[in-house]
Design a protein around this motif. Structure first.
Motif, PDB file in Angstrom:
ATOM      1  N   HIS A 242      15.848  -7.427   3.410  1.00 23.83           N
ATOM      2  CA  HIS A 242      15.276  -5.904   3.183  1.00 23.83           C
ATOM      3  C   HIS A 242      14.490  -5.840   2.152  1.00 23.83           C
ATOM      4  CE1 HIS A 242      16.924  -2.245   4.775  1.00 23.83           C
ATOM      5  NE2 HIS A 242      16.613  -1.578   3.744  1.00 23.83           N
ATOM      6  N   ILE A 243      13.303  -5.199   2.468  1.00 28.83           N
ATOM      7  CA  ILE A 243      12.332  -5.064   1.698  1.00 28.83           C
ATOM      8  C   ILE A 243      11.642  -3.770   1.797  1.00 28.83           C
ATOM      9  CG2 ILE A 243      10.517  -6.563   3.053  1.00 28.83           C
ATOM     10  CD1 ILE A 243       9.273  -7.307   0.427  1.00 28.83           C
ATOM     11  N   HIS A 244      11.205  -2.911   0.700  1.00 31.75           N
ATOM     12  CA  HIS A 244      10.357  -1.787   0.999  1.00 31.75           C
ATOM     13  C   HIS A 244       8.851  -1.974   0.951  1.00 31.75           C
ATOM     14  CE1 HIS A 244      14.159  -0.644  -1.456  1.00 31.75           C
ATOM     15  NE2 HIS A 244      13.652   0.735  -0.992  1.00 31.75           N
ATOM     16  N   VAL A 245       8.362  -1.582   1.990  1.00 33.29           N
ATOM     17  CA  VAL A 245       6.797  -1.772   2.354  1.00 33.29           C
ATOM     18  C   VAL A 245       6.133  -0.462   2.571  1.00 33.29           C
ATOM     19  CG1 VAL A 245       5.306  -3.067   3.703  1.00 33.29           C
ATOM     20  CG2 VAL A 245       7.496  -4.316   2.918  1.00 33.29           C
ATOM     21  N   LEU A 246       5.217  -0.326   1.820  1.00 35.88           N
ATOM     22  CA  LEU A 246       4.195   0.640   1.872  1.00 35.88           C
ATOM     23  C   LEU A 246       4.902   2.048   2.285  1.00 35.88           C
ATOM     24  CD1 LEU A 246       1.605  -1.457   3.862  1.00 35.88           C
ATOM     25  CD2 LEU A 246       1.190  -0.135   1.646  1.00 35.88           C
ATOM     26  N   GLU A 247       5.876   2.394   1.268  1.00 36.03           N
ATOM     27  CA  GLU A 247       6.351   3.715   1.430  1.00 36.03           C
ATOM     28  C   GLU A 247       5.581   4.860   1.182  1.00 36.03           C
ATOM     29  OE1 GLU A 247      10.584   5.702  -0.338  1.00 36.03           O
ATOM     30  OE2 GLU A 247       9.709   3.722  -1.003  1.00 36.03           O
ATOM     31  N   THR A 248       4.609   4.911   0.120  1.00 36.89           N
ATOM     32  CA  THR A 248       3.569   5.863  -0.111  1.00 36.89           C
ATOM     33  C   THR A 248       2.199   5.372  -0.252  1.00 36.89           C
ATOM     34  OG1 THR A 248       3.579   5.216  -2.695  1.00 36.89           O
ATOM     35  CG2 THR A 248       5.608   6.461  -2.002  1.00 36.89           C
ATOM     36  N   ARG A 249       1.356   6.411  -0.368  1.00 41.31           N
ATOM     37  CA  ARG A 249      -0.033   6.081  -0.499  1.00 41.31           C
ATOM     38  C   ARG A 249      -0.585   5.185  -1.795  1.00 41.31           C
ATOM     39  NH1 ARG A 249      -5.278   7.174  -1.807  1.00 41.31           N
ATOM     40  NH2 ARG A 249      -6.782   7.648  -0.300  1.00 41.31           N
ATOM     41  N   THR A 250       0.268   5.591  -3.051  1.00 41.03           N
ATOM     42  CA  THR A 250       0.156   4.922  -3.984  1.00 41.03           C
ATOM     43  C   THR A 250       0.408   3.272  -3.703  1.00 41.03           C
ATOM     44  OG1 THR A 250       0.574   6.814  -5.329  1.00 41.03           O
ATOM     45  CG2 THR A 250       0.855   4.607  -6.309  1.00 41.03           C
ATOM     46  N   GLN A 251       1.266   3.095  -3.056  1.00 42.18           N
ATOM     47  CA  GLN A 251       1.504   1.581  -2.898  1.00 42.18           C
ATOM     48  C   GLN A 251       0.396   0.992  -2.158  1.00 42.18           C
ATOM     49  OE1 GLN A 251       5.684   1.441  -1.057  1.00 42.18           O
ATOM     50  NE2 GLN A 251       6.332   2.518  -2.984  1.00 42.18           N
ATOM     51  N   ALA A 252      -0.139   1.765  -1.143  1.00 39.55           N
ATOM     52  CA  ALA A 252      -1.336   0.993  -0.380  1.00 39.55           C
ATOM     53  C   ALA A 252      -2.584   0.912  -1.386  1.00 39.55           C
ATOM     54  CB  ALA A 252      -1.827   2.130   0.640  1.00 39.55           C
ATOM     55  N   VAL A 253      -2.659   1.799  -2.285  1.00 39.96           N
ATOM     56  CA  VAL A 253      -3.675   1.598  -3.397  1.00 39.96           C
ATOM     57  C   VAL A 253      -3.514   0.639  -4.073  1.00 39.96           C
ATOM     58  CG1 VAL A 253      -4.726   2.809  -5.237  1.00 39.96           C
ATOM     59  CG2 VAL A 253      -4.039   4.200  -3.492  1.00 39.96           C
ATOM     60  N   THR A 254      -2.127   0.328  -4.526  1.00 34.42           N
ATOM     61  CA  THR A 254      -1.773  -0.670  -5.288  1.00 34.42           C
ATOM     62  C   THR A 254      -2.185  -2.017  -4.643  1.00 34.42           C
ATOM     63  OG1 THR A 254      -0.019   0.594  -6.284  1.00 34.42           O
ATOM     64  CG2 THR A 254       0.330  -1.878  -6.480  1.00 34.42           C
ATOM     65  N   ALA A 255      -1.808  -2.225  -3.469  1.00 32.16           N
ATOM     66  CA  ALA A 255      -2.005  -3.465  -2.459  1.00 32.16           C
ATOM     67  C   ALA A 255      -3.766  -3.922  -2.696  1.00 32.16           C
ATOM     68  CB  ALA A 255      -1.507  -3.301  -1.022  1.00 32.16           C
ATOM     69  N   ASP A 256      -4.160  -2.505  -2.417  1.00 33.95           N
ATOM     70  CA  ASP A 256      -5.819  -2.715  -2.476  1.00 33.95           C
ATOM     71  C   ASP A 256      -6.362  -3.176  -3.711  1.00 33.95           C
ATOM     72  OD1 ASP A 256      -8.257  -2.370  -1.138  1.00 33.95           O
ATOM     73  OD2 ASP A 256      -8.322  -0.173  -1.083  1.00 33.95           O
ATOM     74  N   LEU A 257      -5.830  -2.787  -4.880  1.00 29.72           N
ATOM     75  CA  LEU A 257      -6.397  -3.020  -6.223  1.00 29.72           C
ATOM     76  C   LEU A 257      -5.907  -4.695  -6.461  1.00 29.72           C
ATOM     77  CD1 LEU A 257      -5.698   0.155  -7.851  1.00 29.72           C
ATOM     78  CD2 LEU A 257      -8.084  -0.750  -7.255  1.00 29.72           C
ATOM     79  N   LEU A 258      -4.674  -4.787  -5.962  1.00 31.72           N
ATOM     80  CA  LEU A 258      -4.012  -6.108  -6.383  1.00 31.72           C
ATOM     81  C   LEU A 258      -4.713  -7.342  -5.814  1.00 31.72           C
ATOM     82  CD1 LEU A 258      -0.295  -5.361  -7.022  1.00 31.72           C
ATOM     83  CD2 LEU A 258      -2.152  -5.915  -8.652  1.00 31.72           C
ATOM     84  N   HIS A 259      -4.917  -6.985  -4.342  1.00 34.96           N
ATOM     85  CA  HIS A 259      -5.117  -8.125  -3.409  1.00 34.96           C
ATOM     86  C   HIS A 259      -6.269  -7.969  -2.595  1.00 34.96           C
ATOM     87  CE1 HIS A 259      -1.169  -9.625  -4.621  1.00 34.96           C
ATOM     88  NE2 HIS A 259      -0.684  -8.509  -4.157  1.00 34.96           N
ATOM     89  N   GLY A 260      -6.911  -6.674  -2.303  1.00 36.64           N
ATOM     90  CA  GLY A 260      -7.877  -6.570  -1.607  1.00 36.64           C
ATOM     91  C   GLY A 260      -7.648  -6.665  -0.004  1.00 36.64           C
ATOM     92  N   THR A 261      -6.259  -6.588   0.067  1.00 36.13           N
ATOM     93  CA  THR A 261      -5.553  -6.517   1.521  1.00 36.13           C
ATOM     94  C   THR A 261      -4.473  -5.441   1.470  1.00 36.13           C
ATOM     95  OG1 THR A 261      -3.750  -8.255   0.992  1.00 36.13           O
ATOM     96  CG2 THR A 261      -5.982  -9.218   1.597  1.00 36.13           C
ATOM     97  N   THR A 262      -3.709  -5.470   2.503  1.00 36.48           N
ATOM     98  CA  THR A 262      -2.683  -4.591   2.779  1.00 36.48           C
ATOM     99  C   THR A 262      -1.455  -5.542   2.329  1.00 36.48           C
ATOM    100  OG1 THR A 262      -2.215  -5.196   5.072  1.00 36.48           O
ATOM    101  CG2 THR A 262      -3.738  -3.214   4.692  1.00 36.48           C
ATOM    102  N   PHE A 263      -0.297  -4.929   2.103  1.00 35.36           N
ATOM    103  CA  PHE A 263       0.782  -5.458   1.480  1.00 35.36           C
ATOM    104  C   PHE A 263       1.447  -6.581   2.898  1.00 35.36           C
ATOM    105  CE2 PHE A 263       1.616  -2.712  -2.193  1.00 35.36           C
ATOM    106  CZ  PHE A 263       1.446  -3.939  -3.223  1.00 35.36           C
ATOM    107  N   VAL A 264       1.109  -5.860   4.091  1.00 37.47           N
ATOM    108  CA  VAL A 264       1.596  -6.537   5.250  1.00 37.47           C
ATOM    109  C   VAL A 264       0.634  -7.887   5.348  1.00 37.47           C
ATOM    110  CG1 VAL A 264       1.741  -6.611   7.780  1.00 37.47           C
ATOM    111  CG2 VAL A 264       2.420  -4.417   6.371  1.00 37.47           C
ATOM    112  N   GLU A 265      -0.465  -7.910   5.153  1.00 37.99           N
ATOM    113  CA  GLU A 265      -1.325  -9.167   5.045  1.00 37.99           C
ATOM    114  C   GLU A 265      -0.869 -10.091   4.028  1.00 37.99           C
ATOM    115  OE1 GLU A 265      -5.358  -7.126   6.975  1.00 37.99           O
ATOM    116  OE2 GLU A 265      -5.056  -7.072   4.678  1.00 37.99           O
TER     117      GLU A 265
END
Length: 496
Positions: A242-265
């Motif tokens: 069980h894992i929290h994934v992309l609950e907020t826009r801030t988390q989508a921004v975090t994925a972009d900044l950390l990995h240049g991808t989405t967290f699902v990718e």
């Protein structure tokens, strides 16, 4: 001795009749549905329930919640998730809860769940500052005592907290950065060892009702080896991951900044997705993300009440259905939704998506919503062969409603009224494993009033502790507000 229900209106949620009410009789033996049909055998010594003016349904499944938040019900409002977490899951001045408080909290949460018709919990037990074996045992013990069915997690965060958010360190004093950065964290090996011990001690206890599940908090909050290891262990033990994934826009921004991808990718590239994986929330996914979710057999728990209260957004209901993704419904915790009652979530899910799409053919249908609240939620929890529908061979987790109440008057389409009209006044009995655990609003397995008295007596001390922790963490409020506003303005690019 068996229980027999004779000639009731029944919503089976099976493949044949789905959410369409039918007249059926049901025989329950040894905690299992032994017969269901136009008529069933009645033998000497059986307990017979007259189904006249009664609706029988599967028990409801809460596919995502946090029992920790029972202590915070009704405490906060008008905070987006990143600010809300400062107070509901504080990082400064927090001490572990004693096991006796954890037990009492879990009993109260389970009682309110059962008396609203929730027979299965997916309890992502996020203890702050971290979970101990004693705290986990207290949750399992409480759920065993009260008689509910539950997946209970070892929730883990093993990335320094300030590394899980964008921009925030530029707004924080150096001493706060040092204090938060100095907090101890589990390694992946330590967490997996803890989980193996939890499987040995707790999994399939309570007569098989209680299961342990893996719960890496989120892709930004866990190291790659932990994400992979938790996925592999869940598959090996046929447990939920069980894992929290992309609950907020801030988390989508975090994925972009950390990995240049989405967290699902990112999770796909780590081999950290499987049919055992459930995403809690799953709001800020791209179309290609949803394709990945469907391809890997990942399920999603939809939490519209919590997502609306925290301003997080709404999961793409129709897009998930179009790709064949299994959906469950979750209340989330009682600090962000203020209720463990899944029927409130079902009504919200049925309604809120009608204003996000002008095409009524794409609006949620009652049968889809009820599927998510029952058999869909069971499937997300790896319990689809066990509960969620009324079928021969499944465990006898079911509800009995009185159809003579005002909520069902006038009596019309019972499936629609179950979602839109029932307010809790009609629920007569709740059964788990064929055992009556609620009788006209009273839990039968424990002394409900004594537990509530003990809980009420404890709360002034808990409130003083919460007030002190709130004051300690309020120093972070302005910096986190600045972070949040910067993230809201950040242009998303990855996968878009």
């Amino acid at each position: 001795m068996a229980t027999v229900i004779v000639d009731a209106d029944v919503i089976t949620m099976d493949r044949d009749t789905g959410a369409t009410p039918v007249t059926r009789s049901i025989r329950i033996e040894g905690g299992v549905i032994a017969e269901i049909g136009d008529s069933v055998a009645i033998r000497e010594g059986d307990t017979v329930i007259d189904g006249t003016d009664r609706l029988v349904t599967p028990g409801l499944v809460n596919a995502h919640t946090h029992s920790w938040e029972t202590l915070y019900k009704g405490r906060y409002d008008n905070l987006p998730l990143e600010l809300w977490m400062l107070y509901s899951y504080p990082i400064l001045g927090i001490e572990p809860l004693p096991a006796d408080v954890v037990r009492l909290r879990s009993l109260v949460f389970a009682m309110e769940s059962l008396t609203s018709g929730v027979t299965t919990l997916v309890d992502d037990v996020l203890e702050t500052p971290g979970q101990s074996a004693g705290q986990l045992a207290a949750v399992f013990g409480a759920y065993d005592e009260v008689g509910i069915r539950a997946n209970v997690s070892g929730h883990v965060i093993n990335v320094p907290f300030l590394d899980t958010l964008p921009f925030v360190t530029r707004w924080l004093p150096d001493e706060i950065v040092r204090e938060v950065g100095g907090q101890s964290l589990l390694t992946a090996d330590e967490y997996l060892a803890f989980s193996r011990e939890a499987f040995a001690s707790h999994d399939r206890t309570g007569g098989g009702r209680l299961r342990y599940m893996l719960a890496p908090s989120a892709p930004q909050r866990c190291t790659p080896d932990l994400l992979r290891g938790a996925t592999e262990l869940a598959v090996a033990r046929d447990a939920e991951c069980h894992i929290h994934v992309l609950e907020t826009r801030t988390q989508a921004v975090t994925a972009d900044l950390l990995h240049g991808t989405t967290f699902v990718e990112y999770l796909r590239d780590l081999d950290a997705l499987s049919p055992n994986t459930t995403f809690a929330h799953g709001i800020w996914l791209t179309d290609s993300d949803i394709d990945i979710v469907a391809e890997h057999g990942v399920s999603v728990s939809h939490n519209p009440l919590s997502n609306m209260k925290l301003g997080s957004g709404l999961a793409p209901w129709r897009a998930y259905h179009d790709r064949g993704v299994t959906l469950g419904l979750g209340t989330d915790g009682c600090s962000s939704s203020d209720t463990p009652r899944i029927l409130e979530v079902a009504k919200a899910a049925a309604l809120v998506h009608k204003i996000t799409d002008p095409d009524p053919d794409r609006w949620p249908r009652v049968e889809e919503v009820l599927t998510a609240a029952t058999v869909g939620g069971a499937r997300t929890a790896r319990l689809g062969d066990t509960v969620g529908s009324l079928e021969v061979g499944k465990r006898a987790d079911f509800l009995v409603y009185d159809l003579t109440t005002l909520a069902f008057t006038p009596r019309s389409r019972l499936d629609h009224q179950w979602v839109y009209s029932e307010n809790g006044s009609s629920l007569e009995y709740v059964y788990v494993d064929g055992r009556r655990v609620v009788d006209h609003g009273q839990v039968t397995t424990v002394d409900q009033e004594a537990i509530l008295r003990e809980f009420r007596a404890m709360m002034p001390r808990i409130a003083e502790w919460q007030d002190a922790v709130d004051r300690a963490n309020s120093v972070l409020h302005e910096p986190f507000t600045r972070m949040y506003r910067e993230a809201v303005a950040y242009p998303l690019t990855a996968g878009r």
